[in-house]
Design a protein around this motif. Structure first.
Motif, short mmCIF file in Angstrom:
data_model
loop_
_atom_site.label_atom_id
_atom_site.label_comp_id
_atom_site.label_asym_id
_atom_site.label_seq_id
_atom_site.Cartn_x
_atom_site.Cartn_y
_atom_site.Cartn_z
N VAL A 76 0.83 -1.20 0.00
CA VAL A 76 0.00 0.00 0.00
C VAL A 76 0.86 1.25 0.00
N VAL A 77 0.53 2.16 -0.91
CA VAL A 77 1.21 3.45 -0.98
C VAL A 77 0.46 4.39 -0.05
N VAL A 78 1.15 4.94 0.91
CA VAL A 78 0.53 5.89 1.83
C VAL A 78 0.57 7.24 1.13
N GLU A 79 -0.60 7.63 0.61
CA GLU A 79 -0.66 8.82 -0.25
C GLU A 79 -0.28 10.11 0.46
N ASP A 80 -0.50 10.18 1.78
CA ASP A 80 -0.13 11.38 2.53
C ASP A 80 1.38 11.54 2.63
N GLU A 81 2.13 10.44 2.39
CA GLU A 81 3.58 10.50 2.49
C GLU A 81 4.26 10.59 1.13
N VAL A 82 3.46 10.67 0.06
CA VAL A 82 4.03 10.74 -1.28
C VAL A 82 4.79 12.06 -1.44
N ASP A 83 6.00 11.96 -1.95
CA ASP A 83 6.85 13.12 -2.19
C ASP A 83 6.29 13.86 -3.40
N LEU A 84 5.89 15.10 -3.21
CA LEU A 84 5.25 15.85 -4.30
C LEU A 84 6.26 16.61 -5.16
N ASP A 85 7.55 16.40 -4.93
CA ASP A 85 8.57 17.03 -5.78
C ASP A 85 8.62 16.35 -7.14
N LYS A 86 8.32 15.04 -7.14
CA LYS A 86 8.35 14.30 -8.40
C LYS A 86 7.19 13.32 -8.44
N ILE A 87 6.82 12.93 -9.65
CA ILE A 87 5.66 12.06 -9.84
C ILE A 87 5.97 10.65 -9.36
N ASN A 88 5.01 10.10 -8.63
CA ASN A 88 5.13 8.73 -8.15
C ASN A 88 3.73 8.13 -8.03
N ALA A 130 6.72 6.82 -18.22
CA ALA A 130 7.46 8.03 -18.61
C ALA A 130 7.32 9.12 -17.55
N LEU A 131 6.15 9.20 -16.91
CA LEU A 131 5.90 10.27 -15.94
C LEU A 131 6.57 10.03 -14.59
N ILE A 132 6.73 8.76 -14.20
CA ILE A 132 7.31 8.46 -12.89
C ILE A 132 8.68 9.13 -12.76
N ASP A 137 7.25 21.15 -14.67
CA ASP A 137 7.92 21.81 -15.80
C ASP A 137 8.78 20.87 -16.65
N ASP A 138 8.96 19.61 -16.22
CA ASP A 138 9.67 18.64 -17.07
C ASP A 138 8.83 18.32 -18.28
N VAL A 139 9.49 18.00 -19.39
CA VAL A 139 8.79 17.52 -20.58
C VAL A 139 9.22 16.07 -20.76
N VAL A 140 8.22 15.17 -20.83
CA VAL A 140 8.53 13.75 -21.01
C VAL A 140 8.05 13.31 -22.39
N SER A 141 8.80 12.39 -22.97
CA SER A 141 8.43 11.84 -24.27
C SER A 141 7.96 10.41 -24.06
N TYR A 151 4.64 15.42 -23.26
CA TYR A 151 3.80 16.00 -22.23
C TYR A 151 4.65 16.86 -21.31
N LYS A 152 4.10 18.02 -20.95
CA LYS A 152 4.76 18.89 -19.97
C LYS A 152 4.03 18.72 -18.65
N VAL A 153 4.78 18.49 -17.60
CA VAL A 153 4.19 18.32 -16.27
C VAL A 153 3.82 19.70 -15.73
N LEU A 154 2.53 19.90 -15.44
CA LEU A 154 2.07 21.19 -14.96
C LEU A 154 1.93 21.22 -13.43
N GLU A 155 1.47 20.09 -12.87
CA GLU A 155 1.14 20.09 -11.45
C GLU A 155 1.21 18.68 -10.90
N ILE A 156 1.68 18.55 -9.66
CA ILE A 156 1.68 17.27 -8.97
C ILE A 156 1.00 17.52 -7.63
N GLN A 157 0.00 16.70 -7.32
CA GLN A 157 -0.69 16.88 -6.04
C GLN A 157 -1.08 15.54 -5.44
#
Length: 161
Positions: A76-88, A130-132, A137-141, A151-157
């Motif tokens: 189980v991924v504890v969503e409250d502990e997910v690092d919002l600096d990068k996509i996971n 590709a997004l992980i 602001d990163d652009v992933v192919s 795709y350009k990453v606009l927001e992670i929440q």
């Protein structure tokens, strides 16, 4: 051979546990009752209700087995502990399709929870993979059957928002 971990969000874990409980407690009883009633009608060789109930019973038992296997290997991924600096896994991401200038929103989940119609994409899918690890602001192919999409990453929440 070690079995693959099933990465689940808490929401996914709860949904699978609820479904398993429903199948074991409610559906098994209902099917047992249908089989009992069909048996009481006599000759089972030409009894469509009996055959249908046995098929349903087989489907329920197969799904119970499948759910137990998923839950046994759940991580189980504890969503409250997910690092919002990068996509996971466990986060919601807003991306911009650079070709069509279209904003898309996805929740990144483990493969057992993926459902593209509900905006849940797997960490193992081409776009998810590709997004992980990407940051705002990163652009992933992403290489797809129709060519390379960017795709350009606009927001992670947090997905619980």
């Amino acid at each position: 051979m070690e079995e693959k971990k099933n990465i689940l969000t808490y929401e996914g874990l709860k949904r699978y546990e609820d479904e398993l409980h429903e199948l074991k407690v409610v559906k098994r009883q209902e099917v047992a009752q249908k089989i009992k009633e069909a048996r009481e009608q006599g000759d089972l060789s030409e009894n469509a209700e009996y055959d249908a109930a046995k098929d349903e019973q087989r489907d329920i038992e197969a799904r119970i087995e499948e759910l137990e296997k998923i839950l046994k290997n759940a991580e189980v991924v504890v969503e409250d502990e997910v690092d919002l600096d990068k996509i996971n896994i466990g986060c919601k991401v807003k991306i911009l399709d650079l070709e069509y200038k279209e904003e898309l929103e996805y929740k990144i989940v483990g493969s057992t929870e993926a459902n593209s119609l509900k905006g849940k994409i797997s960490n193992e899918s081409p776009v998810g993979k590709a997004l992980i690890g990407a940051k705002v602001d990163d652009v992933v192919s992403v290489e797809t059957q129709v060519g390379v999409l960017q795709y350009k990453v606009l927001e992670i929440q947090r997905s619980s928002n």
